[in-house]
Write an enzyme that holds these catalytic residues in place. Sequence first.
Site, short mmCIF file in Angstrom:
data_model
loop_
_atom_site.label_atom_id
_atom_site.label_comp_id
_atom_site.label_asym_id
_atom_site.label_seq_id
_atom_site.Cartn_x
_atom_site.Cartn_y
_atom_site.Cartn_z
N ASP A 93 -31.77 -8.11 14.34
CA ASP A 93 -30.93 -9.83 14.32
C ASP A 93 -32.38 -10.04 14.07
O ASP A 93 -31.65 -11.34 13.55
CB ASP A 93 -30.11 -9.91 15.56
CG ASP A 93 -29.23 -9.38 15.99
OD1 ASP A 93 -28.79 -8.33 15.10
OD2 ASP A 93 -27.80 -9.33 16.90
N CYS A 152 -17.63 -4.22 8.97
CA CYS A 152 -17.93 -5.63 8.30
C CYS A 152 -19.41 -5.65 7.62
O CYS A 152 -19.63 -4.73 7.19
CB CYS A 152 -18.17 -6.40 9.87
SG CYS A 152 -20.22 -5.85 10.50
N ARG A 161 -20.63 -19.67 13.86
CA ARG A 161 -20.32 -18.27 14.86
C ARG A 161 -21.68 -18.40 15.96
O ARG A 161 -21.37 -16.92 16.81
CB ARG A 161 -20.39 -17.29 14.55
CG ARG A 161 -19.43 -17.32 13.11
CD ARG A 161 -18.83 -15.65 13.35
NE ARG A 161 -18.49 -14.57 14.12
CZ ARG A 161 -18.25 -13.53 14.16
NH1 ARG A 161 -18.19 -13.05 12.33
NH2 ARG A 161 -18.76 -12.26 15.07
N ARG A 211 -20.33 0.50 11.41
CA ARG A 211 -19.83 0.05 13.06
C ARG A 211 -18.84 0.82 13.48
O ARG A 211 -17.65 -0.39 13.61
CB ARG A 211 -19.61 -1.63 12.58
CG ARG A 211 -20.75 -2.21 11.93
CD ARG A 211 -20.91 -3.61 12.51
NE ARG A 211 -21.99 -3.96 13.65
CZ ARG A 211 -21.14 -5.30 14.99
NH1 ARG A 211 -21.07 -5.90 13.68
NH2 ARG A 211 -21.88 -5.81 14.99
N LYS A 262 -25.98 -16.25 22.54
CA LYS A 262 -24.32 -15.53 22.22
C LYS A 262 -24.13 -14.25 22.74
O LYS A 262 -22.48 -13.72 23.16
CB LYS A 262 -23.90 -16.11 20.66
CG LYS A 262 -22.72 -15.28 20.56
CD LYS A 262 -22.76 -15.28 19.07
CE LYS A 262 -23.69 -13.81 18.13
NZ LYS A 262 -23.06 -13.21 17.74
N ASN A 263 -24.88 -13.15 22.40
CA ASN A 263 -24.70 -11.69 22.27
C ASN A 263 -24.76 -11.32 24.16
O ASN A 263 -24.29 -10.18 24.34
CB ASN A 263 -25.61 -10.80 21.90
CG ASN A 263 -25.26 -11.11 20.10
OD1 ASN A 263 -24.47 -11.63 19.78
ND2 ASN A 263 -26.03 -10.39 19.32
C1 EPZ Z 1 -24.76 -5.86 19.40
O1 EPZ Z 1 -23.59 -5.60 18.30
C2 EPZ Z 1 -24.73 -7.06 18.97
N1 EPZ Z 1 -23.53 -7.79 18.88
C3 EPZ Z 1 -25.75 -7.17 17.38
O2 EPZ Z 1 -25.60 -8.87 17.10
C4 EPZ Z 1 -26.80 -6.79 16.95
O3 EPZ Z 1 -27.54 -6.83 15.41
C5 EPZ Z 1 -26.38 -5.06 17.57
O4 EPZ Z 1 -26.50 -5.23 19.13
C6 EPZ Z 1 -28.17 -4.42 17.64
O5 EPZ Z 1 -28.60 -4.89 18.56
C7 EPZ Z 1 -23.12 -8.56 19.92
O6 EPZ Z 1 -24.15 -7.93 21.13
C8 EPZ Z 1 -21.90 -8.78 20.17
P1 EPZ Z 1 -24.80 -1.25 18.42
P2 EPZ Z 1 -23.16 -3.43 18.59
O7 EPZ Z 1 -23.49 -0.76 19.22
O8 EPZ Z 1 -23.36 -3.62 19.43
C9 EPZ Z 1 -23.82 2.16 15.63
C10 EPZ Z 1 -26.10 -10.71 15.34
O9 EPZ Z 1 -25.82 -11.08 14.46
N2 EPZ Z 1 -22.44 2.69 16.77
O10 EPZ Z 1 -25.89 -0.93 19.38
O11 EPZ Z 1 -21.53 -3.75 17.84
C11 EPZ Z 1 -23.44 1.04 14.80
O12 EPZ Z 1 -22.84 0.98 13.44
C12 EPZ Z 1 -24.44 -9.51 15.85
O13 EPZ Z 1 -25.80 -11.25 16.68
C13 EPZ Z 1 -21.87 3.53 16.33
O14 EPZ Z 1 -22.10 4.09 14.97
O15 EPZ Z 1 -24.36 -3.10 17.68
C14 EPZ Z 1 -25.39 0.57 14.11
O16 EPZ Z 1 -24.97 1.28 13.43
C15 EPZ Z 1 -24.62 -8.22 14.55
N3 EPZ Z 1 -21.45 3.78 17.16
C16 EPZ Z 1 -25.70 0.95 15.57
O17 EPZ Z 1 -24.74 2.15 16.35
C17 EPZ Z 1 -20.76 3.33 17.87
O18 EPZ Z 1 -19.72 3.75 18.72
C18 EPZ Z 1 -25.85 0.03 16.22
O19 EPZ Z 1 -24.88 -0.71 17.00
C19 EPZ Z 1 -21.41 2.44 18.68
C20 EPZ Z 1 -22.29 2.18 17.75
#
Ligand code: EPZ
Length: 427
Positions: free
Chosen positions: A308, A118, A400, A123, A22-23
């Site tokens: 995850d 969320c 999902r 996030r 999915k991701n």
């Molecule tokens: C991706 O989310 C995945 N989603 C998530 O999978 C996964 O948990 C996550 O990466 C970490 O591996 C998809 O790929 C669609 P991040 P993403 O940006 O890209 C902070 C699942 O269950 N951050 O790497 O949103 C954020 O809040 C899902 O399948 C900021 O602060 O994750 C988090 O604490 C859930 N500012 C950390 O960074 C930003 O601009 C990592 O988030 C961006 C992120």
Amino acid sequence: MDKIIIQGGVPLKGEITISGAKNAALPLMAATLLTDAPLTLKNVPNLVDIRTLASLLEQHGTNIVRNISGQELILTTSSITSTTAPYELVRKMRASVLVLGALLARCGEAIVSLPGGCAIGTRPVDLHLKGLETMGAVIELENGYINARAPNGLQGAVIHFPYVSVGATENLLMAATLANGETTLTNAAKEPEVVDLAQCLKAMGANIEGIGTDRLVIQGVKSLQGATYSVLPDRIEAGTYMIAAAITGGDVLLKNCNSKQLETFIDALRKANVQVEEGDNSIRVACDLNLLKGVDVMTEPYPSFPTDLQAQLMALMTLASGASMITETIFENRFMHVPELCRMGANVTIHKSSALVRGTRQLIGAPVMATDLRASSSLVLAGLAAKGETTIHRVYHLDRGYEQLEQKLSNCGAIIRRAKEDEELAA
Ligand code: EPZ
């Protein structure tokens, strides 16, 4: 709305074929916005999140043809008919923000609803926005929308991420493919899903170096062409079913998966005395629950232990001898499964970002519900192991991210079925 009912205690035996990730599929689909030629994606899982993004792309002007088996999508965005990603669609799925970089790069403007918080954390998307601003975009936040403009096109830039973000890396990577000049992304995410996107963009004619490292260098090109690309297998789905085999004391062969993308996770399972055999394109998992012992893990960006799979490993650790310390460093609120596991007899206490799990001999079935996808899957795993009946509410979270969950598990002997939810529990 549906619920899932499990009669636990059956050791799983058999084979499970892992679906496309999915991701990885979500950013690959968003890449259609970068070209007017068809992008054919194979091995796309049939999931709610995929359909949500498909609806969003369709309202941007993408024509989507899904073949009969449902695993191939042909996406053609001959022209962008709307540069707005509305709140009604973005609020259903945060990954919708992935259209921002591509729309801006192709059209010079994008109006995308802010995704909001969320269940697992606040996030924010500040890294996405700061990166695009460094590339010359003018961004204003108005009425809950990101209003981004780059009338003269995006400019190549050097962007350092203060911490690793999968989504920000993907958004800026897509934006940089059509920018003027060279973009360098440092401390970029190295997750296999980011690598998959970069490889697909290369097949579309993008000029990207450093794929698989934390330093990506992209030379912008005038336009991208179409491509045919197969989505990589879902490492998180594979990890979830590996635990399903272990937590039931079963023996399961997973097909169509890559153990190399799960090395840290497999290390943790082996330390816990779970047997893992890695094949070329398969993984076999077996476990004697009498030998299962606690291990400590900390979630971190790839290649470390994935956030995850944190909830699912915790479900397994509730049955291990000894204690395990599970520390979550990626999301600030990703222990929502803990109180529900405790209702099933688990002994878990949370201290800030760490959960101390003291193993117990037996979980007991209970009605449970969770507020996110992986927390829900950990409750399914606990239910498979528990004595008696477990009912998992709010199944839409599972829909999902897990394709044919009940079928895949029941093929291995699990007693699991889906039923309609009572009105008051669905609320
Ligand atoms: C991706 O989310 C995945 N989603 C998530 O999978 C996964 O948990 C996550 O990466 C970490 O591996 C998809 O790929 C669609 P991040 P993403 O940006 O890209 C902070 C699942 O269950 N951050 O790497 O949103 C954020 O809040 C899902 O399948 C900021 O602060 O994750 C988090 O604490 C859930 N500012 C950390 O960074 C930003 O601009 C990592 O988030 C961006 C992120």
